[in-house]
Design an enzyme around this catalytic site. Sequence first.
Site, PDB file in Angstrom:
ATOM      1  N   GLN A 123       1.134   8.218  17.335  1.00 20.38           N
ATOM      2  CA  GLN A 123       2.389   7.480  17.150  1.00 20.38           C
ATOM      3  C   GLN A 123       3.492   8.460  16.754  1.00 20.38           C
ATOM      4  OE1 GLN A 123       2.133   4.140  14.347  1.00 20.38           O
ATOM      5  NE2 GLN A 123       4.080   4.796  13.496  1.00 20.38           N
ATOM      6  N   SER A 167       8.025   9.327  12.869  1.00 16.81           N
ATOM      7  CA  SER A 167       8.680  10.007  11.747  1.00 16.81           C
ATOM      8  C   SER A 167       9.379  11.291  12.186  1.00 16.81           C
ATOM      9  CB  SER A 167       7.656  10.340  10.661  1.00 16.81           C
ATOM     10  OG  SER A 167       7.094   9.171  10.127  1.00 16.81           O
ATOM     11  N   SER A 177      -0.089  11.929  12.893  1.00 20.32           N
ATOM     12  CA  SER A 177      -1.537  12.004  12.701  1.00 20.32           C
ATOM     13  C   SER A 177      -2.249  12.143  14.038  1.00 20.32           C
ATOM     14  CB  SER A 177      -2.041  10.739  11.986  1.00 20.32           C
ATOM     15  OG  SER A 177      -1.433  10.597  10.726  1.00 20.32           O
ATOM     16  N   GLU A 198       0.682  -1.424  11.835  1.00 20.48           N
ATOM     17  CA  GLU A 198       0.338  -0.280  10.992  1.00 20.48           C
ATOM     18  C   GLU A 198       0.177  -0.714   9.542  1.00 20.48           C
ATOM     19  OE1 GLU A 198       1.873   4.275  10.091  1.00 20.48           O
ATOM     20  OE2 GLU A 198       3.297   2.791  10.842  1.00 20.48           O
ATOM     21  N   SER A 216       7.513   3.496   2.998  1.00 18.05           N
ATOM     22  CA  SER A 216       7.332   3.879   1.595  1.00 18.05           C
ATOM     23  C   SER A 216       7.311   2.649   0.694  1.00 18.05           C
ATOM     24  CB  SER A 216       8.476   4.809   1.166  1.00 18.05           C
ATOM     25  OG  SER A 216       9.712   4.104   1.184  1.00 18.05           O
ATOM     26  N   GLU A 229       9.325   1.865  -1.571  1.00 21.31           N
ATOM     27  CA  GLU A 229      10.664   1.290  -1.681  1.00 21.31           C
ATOM     28  C   GLU A 229      11.001   0.422  -0.471  1.00 21.31           C
ATOM     29  OE1 GLU A 229      10.158   4.693  -4.275  1.00 21.31           O
ATOM     30  OE2 GLU A 229       9.869   4.474  -2.118  1.00 21.31           O
TER      31      GLU A 229
END
Length: 403
Positions: free
Chosen positions: A124, A127, A159, A242, A367, A369
């Site tokens: 994937q 990021s 990953s 995910e 994250s 947050e």
Amino acid sequence: MDFGDTPAEAAFRAEARAWLEANARPLVESSAGMDEIAKAKAWQAKKADAGWACITWPEELGGRGASMIENVIWNQEEAQYDLGQGTYSIGFGMCAPTVLAHGTPEQQQRWIPKLLRGEEIWCQLFSEPSAGSDLAGLRTRAERDGDEWIVNGQKTWTSGAQHSDWGLLQARTDPNVSKHAGLTCFIIDMRRPGVEVRPIKQISGASGFNEVFFTNARVPDADRISEVGNGWAVAITTLMNERASIGGRPAGGGFDDLVELARSTRIGDRRALDDPSVRHRLADFYVRSKGMEYAGYRALTALSRGQTPGPENSIGKLVGAQMRQEQASLALDILGEAGMVSDPEAGEGDWPAAYIGAAGGRLAGGSDEIMRNIIAERVLRLPPEPRLDKEIAFRDIPTGYKS
């Protein structure tokens, strides 16, 4: 809420358990010396031949059209055998559902059967170094050139990229509209010229994550998923799956393993389990794990009734990822000096490795947050945070960079 299987579910569980006992156990016992990828590929091919691979996928693509609750039951039974399924976790849990939801029938026929059989591995590509947790702020760009797109940019923390055949790529195709509106999703051949994978050496000594650089890498328009500019909707599908995957993972070696560690390890002249501070922390983990377990039962009950689960995935990801890190931290406190040494032979009981890796789980898939914002805004219906960059063209968003 129903905590037990229905008669039909119990019959399915018995069938799955019997097949696994007859086929998984011999493979586990004979797989010494096989690396994780080879073991995973052998197991996936065996499942595909018997009709147990990716059972919820359509029958015409190699699945068996099973229900979601049957898939949960299968996963519960299969999880008792160590057969290297992490190799395909991104492909099965994130990429394939995206292709099934947004891909054309031709794209599904092209990619899904090979993935189901374990012939191809996926990653994937979301990021980026400059985007942080703001996926919509990505800067990898794709520019149209006839029937192809030219991709330039960089992804990070990818990953399994070094083992992957295909990648699910989000790229910016229009910088002149708002950041969410200018994204498009592609499937990119990871062996294509212009794609460079650089493994990232982690503190644990492993290299599970990678940087991926794109330099004039060409992608056929036929490998675009959904319409141009609809990448954000496609990304939401991927991220929802995910977060469900991350939230459902066991914490480190598991709560029971942590209790056993406290029972078998001595601190001074008594068992760690007899230390009041250890017992207090274990009790806290027990309460939180039960809360997650019962939230999971609500989801299972909804699935069993053919309903759509509620917001358990976001809550489970937030609570579970943090608890995995805290449990591993307690395990290292109990181990003392022995907690400084990682033992790969310990498998799930390798608490030092679990501790080092747990922090990443609080970033992957959003994250802490980000998850709190999602729960606050979409579950509790609280007012959203002010976002000054939401309605302006991406090219006009200040970057803080000065030449």
